[in-house]
Design an enzyme around this catalytic site. Structure first.
Site, PDB file in Angstrom:
ATOM      1  CG  ASP A  84      -1.354   0.439   5.617  1.00  0.00           C
ATOM      2  OD1 ASP A  84      -0.755  -0.319   4.451  1.00  0.00           O
ATOM      3  OD2 ASP A  84      -1.318   0.336   6.487  1.00  0.00           O
ATOM      4  CD  GLU A 143      -4.030   8.074   7.696  1.00  0.00           C
ATOM      5  OE1 GLU A 143      -4.479   7.699   6.439  1.00  0.00           O
ATOM      6  OE2 GLU A 143      -3.097   8.092   8.660  1.00  0.00           O
TER       7      GLU A 143
END
Length: 177
Positions: free
Chosen positions: A44, A35
């Protein structure tokens, strides 16, 4: 065969496993690698505003464009999200698990696809029925991002395929020994 090549896991994650590290330690390292840790809000792969290691809500507020947090605040948010993911595993998985297995499941189910998608999944059903190998196979089916097939490299989401392989390796860590 080289363990890193076989499992696709980093030397850092493998070292933690080899040293007998706890699920929180393994999960922290794995999520840092997958991440990143962004102190400025970003979209994202599905276009959702996130911050830190993929948090969408901070202190009860939805992440918004230009939101900025300190590294210390992200560390706090990351610890809360990690602990929530591992608590979900403890509450919902009915078979005994090792620390790497807990980390793999926490990354895949509550952290990445979310409980709402995990509960009805073949992965969840197989795992709780004791079919660990079948569950690990089912993790690899989750390779779409925003409707795009991530096996197609031009869709720019091939990292999802790699992540699923790694989560599967963690979730099945040691079952063939």
């Amino acid at each position: 065969m080289n363990t890193k090549i076989r499992y696709g896991l980093s030397a850092a994650v493998l070292a933690l496993i080899g040293a007998g590290a706890s699920a929180p330690q393994i999960l922290d390292q794995f999520l840092d690698e997958k991440e990143g840790n962004h102190t400025m809000a970003y979209r994202d792969g599905s276009g959702i505003w996130t911050i830190c290691r993929g948090a969408t809500v901070v202190d009860g507020k939805t992440v918004f464009p230009n939101m900025k947090l300190s590294k210390e605040k992200c560390d706090q948010v990351n610890a809360i999200e990690r602990d929530k993911a591992l608590a979900w595993v403890e509450r919902n998985i009915k078979v005994p698990l090792t620390e790497p297995q807990k980390a793999g499941i926490a990354s895949f189910c509550p952290y990445n696809i979310g409980p709402g998608k995990c509960f009805p999944s073949t992965f969840y059903k197989r795992l709780n029925a004791g079919d660990r190998k079948g569950a690990c196979e089912a993790i690899r089916w989750w390779i779409k991002d925003g409707g795009r097939d991530c096996r197609i490299r031009s869709n720019n989401c091939y990292g999802q395929v790699i992540r699923r392989d790694q989560e599967s390796a963690l979730t099945c860590w040691g079952i063939e020994q």
